[in-house]
Write a protein that holds these residues in place. Structure first.
Motif, PDB file in Angstrom:
ATOM      1  N   LEU A 183       0.825  -1.218   0.000  1.00  0.00           N
ATOM      2  CA  LEU A 183       0.000   0.000   0.000  1.00  0.00           C
ATOM      3  C   LEU A 183       0.856   1.263   0.000  1.00  0.00           C
ATOM      4  O   LEU A 183       0.464   2.292  -0.534  1.00  0.00           O
ATOM      5  CB  LEU A 183      -0.886   0.025   1.246  1.00  0.00           C
ATOM      6  CG  LEU A 183      -2.358  -0.281   1.078  1.00  0.00           C
ATOM      7  CD1 LEU A 183      -3.059  -0.244   2.426  1.00  0.00           C
ATOM      8  CD2 LEU A 183      -3.030   0.704   0.131  1.00  0.00           C
ATOM      9  N   GLU A 184       2.031   1.174   0.601  1.00  0.00           N
ATOM     10  CA  GLU A 184       2.907   2.350   0.621  1.00  0.00           C
ATOM     11  C   GLU A 184       3.673   2.507  -0.684  1.00  0.00           C
ATOM     12  O   GLU A 184       4.483   3.424  -0.828  1.00  0.00           O
ATOM     13  CB  GLU A 184       3.888   2.257   1.798  1.00  0.00           C
ATOM     14  CG  GLU A 184       3.227   2.423   3.152  1.00  0.00           C
ATOM     15  CD  GLU A 184       4.233   2.367   4.303  1.00  0.00           C
ATOM     16  OE1 GLU A 184       5.449   2.322   4.051  1.00  0.00           O
ATOM     17  OE2 GLU A 184       3.769   2.346   5.457  1.00  0.00           O
ATOM     18  N   GLY A 185       3.456   1.578  -1.618  1.00  0.00           N
ATOM     19  CA  GLY A 185       4.119   1.701  -2.915  1.00  0.00           C
ATOM     20  C   GLY A 185       5.507   1.093  -2.936  1.00  0.00           C
ATOM     21  O   GLY A 185       6.336   1.449  -3.770  1.00  0.00           O
TER      22      GLY A 185
ATOM     23  N   ARG B  21       4.163   8.178  -3.972  1.00  0.00           N
ATOM     24  CA  ARG B  21       4.694   6.848  -4.239  1.00  0.00           C
ATOM     25  C   ARG B  21       3.636   5.763  -4.002  1.00  0.00           C
ATOM     26  O   ARG B  21       3.581   4.775  -4.728  1.00  0.00           O
ATOM     27  CB  ARG B  21       5.906   6.625  -3.319  1.00  0.00           C
ATOM     28  CG  ARG B  21       6.208   5.206  -3.012  1.00  0.00           C
ATOM     29  CD  ARG B  21       7.163   5.104  -1.847  1.00  0.00           C
ATOM     30  NE  ARG B  21       8.541   5.264  -2.275  1.00  0.00           N
ATOM     31  CZ  ARG B  21       9.345   4.242  -2.602  1.00  0.00           C
ATOM     32  NH1 ARG B  21       8.914   3.016  -2.552  1.00  0.00           N
ATOM     33  NH2 ARG B  21      10.577   4.444  -2.966  1.00  0.00           N
ATOM     34  N   ALA B  22       2.762   5.990  -3.005  1.00  0.00           N
ATOM     35  CA  ALA B  22       1.757   4.987  -2.670  1.00  0.00           C
ATOM     36  C   ALA B  22       0.830   4.718  -3.854  1.00  0.00           C
ATOM     37  O   ALA B  22       0.241   3.650  -3.949  1.00  0.00           O
ATOM     38  CB  ALA B  22       0.955   5.429  -1.454  1.00  0.00           C
ATOM     39  N   CYS B  24       1.741   4.344  -6.884  1.00  0.00           N
ATOM     40  CA  CYS B  24       2.501   3.918  -8.071  1.00  0.00           C
ATOM     41  C   CYS B  24       1.890   2.702  -8.779  1.00  0.00           C
ATOM     42  O   CYS B  24       1.907   2.634 -10.004  1.00  0.00           O
ATOM     43  CB  CYS B  24       3.985   3.721  -7.740  1.00  0.00           C
ATOM     44  SG  CYS B  24       4.361   2.321  -6.694  1.00  0.00           S
ATOM     45  N   VAL B  25       1.331   1.762  -8.016  1.00  0.00           N
ATOM     46  CA  VAL B  25       0.730   0.596  -8.674  1.00  0.00           C
ATOM     47  C   VAL B  25      -0.489   1.028  -9.476  1.00  0.00           C
ATOM     48  O   VAL B  25      -0.653   0.663 -10.646  1.00  0.00           O
ATOM     49  CB  VAL B  25       0.354  -0.496  -7.634  1.00  0.00           C
ATOM     50  CG1 VAL B  25      -0.457  -1.605  -8.287  1.00  0.00           C
ATOM     51  CG2 VAL B  25       1.608  -1.065  -6.991  1.00  0.00           C
ATOM     52  N   GLU B  26      -1.326   1.865  -8.862  1.00  0.00           N
ATOM     53  CA  GLU B  26      -2.514   2.356  -9.566  1.00  0.00           C
ATOM     54  C   GLU B  26      -2.093   3.170 -10.800  1.00  0.00           C
ATOM     55  O   GLU B  26      -2.718   3.071 -11.860  1.00  0.00           O
ATOM     56  CB  GLU B  26      -3.365   3.222  -8.629  1.00  0.00           C
ATOM     57  CG  GLU B  26      -3.856   2.492  -7.362  1.00  0.00           C
ATOM     58  CD  GLU B  26      -5.211   1.810  -7.531  1.00  0.00           C
ATOM     59  OE1 GLU B  26      -5.567   1.498  -8.683  1.00  0.00           O
ATOM     60  OE2 GLU B  26      -5.894   1.588  -6.516  1.00  0.00           O
ATOM     61  N   LYS B  29      -1.143   0.978 -13.540  1.00  0.00           N
ATOM     62  CA  LYS B  29      -2.333   0.338 -14.118  1.00  0.00           C
ATOM     63  C   LYS B  29      -3.108   1.293 -15.030  1.00  0.00           C
ATOM     64  O   LYS B  29      -3.710   0.859 -16.017  1.00  0.00           O
ATOM     65  CB  LYS B  29      -3.209  -0.233 -13.005  1.00  0.00           C
ATOM     66  CG  LYS B  29      -2.556  -1.492 -12.419  1.00  0.00           C
ATOM     67  CD  LYS B  29      -3.193  -1.973 -11.156  1.00  0.00           C
ATOM     68  CE  LYS B  29      -4.599  -2.467 -11.395  1.00  0.00           C
ATOM     69  NZ  LYS B  29      -5.119  -3.137 -10.170  1.00  0.00           N
ATOM     70  N   VAL B  60       9.301  -2.090  -8.123  1.00  0.00           N
ATOM     71  CA  VAL B  60       7.910  -2.384  -7.770  1.00  0.00           C
ATOM     72  C   VAL B  60       7.220  -3.077  -8.947  1.00  0.00           C
ATOM     73  O   VAL B  60       6.556  -4.107  -8.787  1.00  0.00           O
ATOM     74  CB  VAL B  60       7.155  -1.096  -7.368  1.00  0.00           C
ATOM     75  CG1 VAL B  60       5.684  -1.397  -7.109  1.00  0.00           C
ATOM     76  CG2 VAL B  60       7.794  -0.472  -6.135  1.00  0.00           C
ATOM     77  N   TYR B  64       5.209  -7.448  -9.344  1.00  0.00           N
ATOM     78  CA  TYR B  64       3.818  -7.860  -9.533  1.00  0.00           C
ATOM     79  C   TYR B  64       3.604  -8.633 -10.832  1.00  0.00           C
ATOM     80  O   TYR B  64       4.186  -8.304 -11.859  1.00  0.00           O
ATOM     81  CB  TYR B  64       2.896  -6.630  -9.506  1.00  0.00           C
ATOM     82  CG  TYR B  64       2.867  -5.983  -8.149  1.00  0.00           C
ATOM     83  CD1 TYR B  64       2.064  -6.513  -7.144  1.00  0.00           C
ATOM     84  CD2 TYR B  64       3.654  -4.887  -7.851  1.00  0.00           C
ATOM     85  CE1 TYR B  64       2.044  -5.951  -5.880  1.00  0.00           C
ATOM     86  CE2 TYR B  64       3.641  -4.318  -6.591  1.00  0.00           C
ATOM     87  CZ  TYR B  64       2.838  -4.857  -5.606  1.00  0.00           C
ATOM     88  OH  TYR B  64       2.825  -4.313  -4.355  1.00  0.00           O
ATOM     89  N   ILE B  67       1.696  -6.382 -13.780  1.00  0.00           N
ATOM     90  CA  ILE B  67       2.250  -5.176 -14.404  1.00  0.00           C
ATOM     91  C   ILE B  67       3.129  -5.680 -15.546  1.00  0.00           C
ATOM     92  O   ILE B  67       4.061  -6.456 -15.334  1.00  0.00           O
ATOM     93  CB  ILE B  67       3.096  -4.346 -13.409  1.00  0.00           C
ATOM     94  CG1 ILE B  67       2.266  -3.904 -12.203  1.00  0.00           C
ATOM     95  CG2 ILE B  67       3.723  -3.141 -14.126  1.00  0.00           C
ATOM     96  CD1 ILE B  67       1.170  -2.906 -12.504  1.00  0.00           C
TER      97      ILE B  67
END
Ligand SMILES: Cc1cc2nc3c(=O)[nH]c(=O)nc-3n(C[C@H](O)[C@H](O)[C@H](O)COP(=O)(O)O)c2cc1C
Ligand code: SF4
Ligand code: FES
Lengths: 434, 154
Positions: A183-185, B21-22, B24-26, B29, B60, B64, B67
Motif C-alpha cells: 500500500l505504501e508503494g 509513491r503509494a 505507483c501501482v494504480e 495500471k 515495484v 507484480y 504489471i
C-alpha cells in the motif's frame, strides 16, 4: 437458520443500492455505534462475541483491537485496512460477499473504524476482482454522497473516509505486513514484528488489518448484540461462517452456516457428496495452506478449536477435496509450484527450499523419483516449518505436503517403484509444468 | 510521454494517498489501461511524476504479476492453473487454448490478438476450471466453450 452475512445477496442480480440496503436495516449498525456507543463499548461487544479473524489465522478480533492506542494522545491518523487480496488457492468466499453486498463492506468498515478511532480506510482488493471493484466504487460513492463517509458522520464529531486500492497480483500481498508495504508503494515483502501494525503500521501509524468476512460480522454484532450472535454458532465459537467446497463433488459452492457445522454436513448435505464415479480420499479444510484430513475426521466441527485435533487448521473454511481419480502427488506438486512461484524471495529457507521441494515432486511425477526423495521431502517440512522463516507463507506451504506424506505415503512410494505416475495413462505425454 | 488524459487519471488516483509513491501501482495500471503495457519511456515519465527513481519504480513493477513490462496482445488470457482448476483438468484446457490460438504460455500471437498467461486461483474455484480475458471471468470451461468464448475477442 439465520444468514446475516449473506441475507441480502441476490444471485444473478446487481447487489442492493444504498436505498435498498437501508430499507433492509442497512447502516443501522453504523448509526447505532456512532450515536449511542463509545468506541470502547464496540470493542467490548466484539470481544464478548468470540469473533475470531476469518482470514486464516483465527486471531481474536477484539483482542487485536485492544492493542490500538486510543484517546486524544494516540498518534494520528489511524488506519483501517480491509484485506481483500484473497489469492490462496481454493479460497473463494470474500469474492461472494464483496460482489453480493458491497454496502455491507462500507458499513462494516465505518463501524470498525469507529471502534478503533480510525479516520482513513483502504480496501486492498486483488486486481482480478474487477466486478467487485466496480461495485465497491459505486457503493463508496453512494455512501459518501449520503454523508455516511466523510466528515462528522451521523452528526457526531467522528470522521472517516474510505478508499479502494486495487493491487497487481501477488499472493504475498495478503500477508498483513507485506500488504502495508504494498500500500505504501514498496515491494510487497513482509516487515519484521514487533512493532505490530496496531502500534506502527501504514506510514508508521496505528493500523488494523482485517479480513473481509471478519469485518462483515462486526456490523451484525453491533446491531443485534452478543447473545444473538453467540447463539448463531454451534459450541463455544459464535456466529456463522462462510464454508465452501471445490473439487469433484456434486455441487461445488459456498454457504453461510452456523460456526461449527461438521465437515460431513457441509460435504454431504450442501456439496451433495462426491460426483458419480469418484470416491473421497481426503480434503484440505481451509485453502491451500492447511493440512489434509481424511475420512476419520469428517465428523469434526469446522471451527478454530476442533481442526487442530486432526492436525490441521480451519484456515479460510473453504475445503478442497481430493478424490480417488486425482493423483495426491500431483495435487501437492501443484500446490508447491504455487508457493514456490509466489515466495517473495526475502528469506532463503523459503525461496530456496520451496523450489527444491517443487523439483523433487516434479521428479516423482515424471518417473525420476528415488527412495531417498521421501526423506528429503520430510526434511524440508521440518526445515521450512514454523519459526524458521520470516512469514507464514513457507510453513503454510509445508502443511499439505507434510500431511500428504503421512496419509498418502503409499502413493508416493508407488511413484518411485513404478517409475511413473500411476494416475497417468502409459505413454501419455507429460505436459508443461502446471 | 504521458498524454493529458493519462496524467489526469493518475492525478485522480493519487488523491487517495498521503504521498505520491503509494499510488505507483494504480498509476502503472492507468498506463496499462491506455497502452496495454508499461514501456521504458512511460516508466521514466511515471517515476518523474511520482518523485521516485526509475530503479525504485521498476523494482515495484517487476514484483507484480500483472504489471507488464513487455508489450502484450489486445486481449490477455489468464488461465487459472491452481489446485481446484487443476483437479478439473486445466492442463488439458491449456493444451486446447494453445493449439487453438497457436501460442504457448507467456507468448503473444503474431497478429497481436492474444497473450496467454497462467494465473493463480481466481477465487471462483466452485466453477473450476476458469479463466479471465480482459475484465471478464469465464467459468465452468470446456474445450467447446473456450472456442465460442475466443470468438468474442477480435
Ligand atoms: C502468505 C499469506 C497470505 C495471506 N493472504 C490473506 C488474504 O488474502 N486475505 C486475508 O484476509 N488474510 C490473508 N492472510 C492473513 C493475514 O496475514 C492476516 O492474518 C489477516 O488479514 C488478518 O485478518 P483477520 O484477523 O480478520 O483474519 C495471509 C497470510 C499469509 C502469510
Ligand atoms: S517465508 Fe517466503 S514469502 Fe515469507 S518472507 Fe520469507 S521468502 Fe518471503
Ligand atoms: S483454483 Fe482456479 S479459481 Fe480457484
Amino acid at each position: 437458520m439465520e444468514r446475516p452475512l449473506t441475507q441480502r445477496i441476490r444471485p444473478q442480480t446487481e447487489p442492493m443500492n444504498l436505498a435498498e440496503y437501508e430499507d433492509t436495516g442497512g447502516y443501522e449498525a453504523a448509526r447505532k455505534a456512532v450515536k449511542t456507543m463509545t468506541p470502547q463499548d464496540v470493542q467490548r461487544l466484539v470481544t464478548d462475541s468470540t469473533l475470531r479473524g476469518r482470514g486464516g489465522a483465527g486471531f481474536a478480533t477484539g483482542l487485536k483491537w485492544s492493542f490500538v492506542p486510543m484517546g486524544p494522545n494516540a498518534p494520528r491518523p489511524k488506519y483501517l485496512v480491509a484485506n481483500a487480496d484473497e489469492m490462496e488457492p481454493g479460497t473463494f468466499k470474500d469474492r461472494l460477499l464483496l460482489e453480493g453486498d458491497p454496502h455491507q463492506m462500507v458499513e462494516s468498515m465505518v463501524v470498525t473504524a469507529y471502534a478503533i478511532e480510525a479516520e482513513v480506510g483502504y480496501i486492498f482488493l486483488r486486481s482480478e476482482y474487477t466486478r467487485a471493484a466496480r461495485l465497491l466504487h459505486k457503493a463508496i460513492a453512494e455512501a459518501r454522497s449520503r454523508g455516511y463517509l466523510g466528515r462528522n458522520l451521523f452528526g457526531s464529531d467522528f470522521s472517516f473516509d474510505l478508499h479502494l486500492h486495487t493491487s497487481a497480483g501477488r499472493y504475498i500481498c495478503g500477508e498483513e505486513t507485506a500488504l502495508l508495504n504494498s500500500l505504501e508503494g514498496k515491494r510487497a515483502i513482509p516487515r519484521s514484528k514487533p512493532p505490530y501494525p496496531q502500534a506502527a503500521g501504514l506510514w508508521g501509524k496505528p493500523t488494523v488489518v482485517q479480513n473481509v468476512e471478519t469485518l462483515y460480522n462486526v456490523s451484525h454484532i453491533v446491531r443485534h448484540g452478543v447473545e444473538w450472535y453467540r447463539g448463531l454458532g454451534h459450541g463455544h465459537e459464535g456466529g456463522t461462517k462462510l464454508y465452501g467446497v471445490s473439487g469433484n463433488v456434486k455441487r461445488p459452492g459456498a454457504w453461510e452456516l452456523p460456526m461449527g457445522t461438521t465437515i460431513r454436513t457441509i460435504l454431504e448435505d450442501y456439496a451433495g457428496g462426491m460426483r458419480e464415479g469418484f470416491s473421497f480420499r481426503g480434503l484440505l479444510p481451509g485453502g491451500a495452506s492447511t493440512a489434509f484430513v481424511t475420512e476419520a475426521h469428517l465428523d469434526l466441527p469446522m471451527n478454530f478449536e476442533s481442526l487442530p485435533r486432526a492436525g490441521s487448521r480451519m484456515g479460510t473454511g473453504t475445503m478442497i477435496v481430493l478424490d480417488d481419480r486425482t493423483c495426491p502427488v500431483g495435487f501437492v506438486r501443484n500446490l508447491e509450484h504455487f508457493f514456490a512461484q509466489e515466495s517473495c524471495g526475502w528469506c532463503t529457507p523459503c525461496w530456496e527450499g520451496l523450489s527444491w521441494t517443487e523439483r523433487i515432486l516434479d521428479g516423482l511425477e515424471e518417473g525420476r523419483g528415488r527412495p531417498e526423495d521421501l526423506d528429503l521431502l520430510a526434511m524440508h517440512t521440518r526445515l521450512i516449518g514454523p519459526g524458521r522463516t520470516f512469514c507464514a507463507l513457507a510453513p503454510g506451504a509445508m502443511d499439505p505436503l507434510q500431511s500428504a506424506l503421512k496419509h498418502f505415503r503409499a502413493d508416493f512410494e508407488r511413484h518411485i517403484h513404478e517409475r511413473r505416475c500411476p494416475w497417468r495413462e502409459q505413454g501419455e505425454t507429460i505436459g508443461a509444468r502446471g | 510521454m504521458l498524454t493529458d488524459q493519462v496524467r489526469e487519471e493518475i492525478e485522480a488516483e493519487l488523491r487517495r494517498y498521503p504521498d505520491k509513491r503509494a499510488g505507483c501501482v494504480e498509476a502503472m495500471k492507468v498506463v496499462q489501461r491506455h497502452h496495454g503495457w508499461v514501456s521504458d519511456d512511460s516508466l521514466k515519465s511515471l517515476a518523474h511524476l511520482l518523485d521516485m527513481t526509475c530503479e525504485e519504480l521498476d523494482g515495484v513493477a517487476t514484483f507484480y504479476n500483472l504489471i507488464f513490462r513487455k508489450p502484450v496482445g489486445r486481449h490477455v488470457i489468464l488461465l487459472c492453473d491452481s489446485i481446484s482448476c487443476w483437479i478439473k483438468g486445466c492442463d488439458a484446457l491449456r493444451g486446447h487454448v494453445t493449439s487453438r490460438s497457436g501460442i504457448g504460455m507467456g507468448q503473444t500471437s503474431a497478429d497481436g490478438r492474444f497473450t496467454l498467461l497462467p494465473i493463480v486461483c481466481l477465487g471462483a474455484c466452485d466453477h473450476a476450471p476458469v479463466m479471465m480475458i480482459g475484465d471478464d471471468l469465464h467459468e465452468d470451461l470446456t474445450a467447446e466453450k473456450i472456442d465460442r468464448i475466443l470468438e468474442r475477442y477480435p
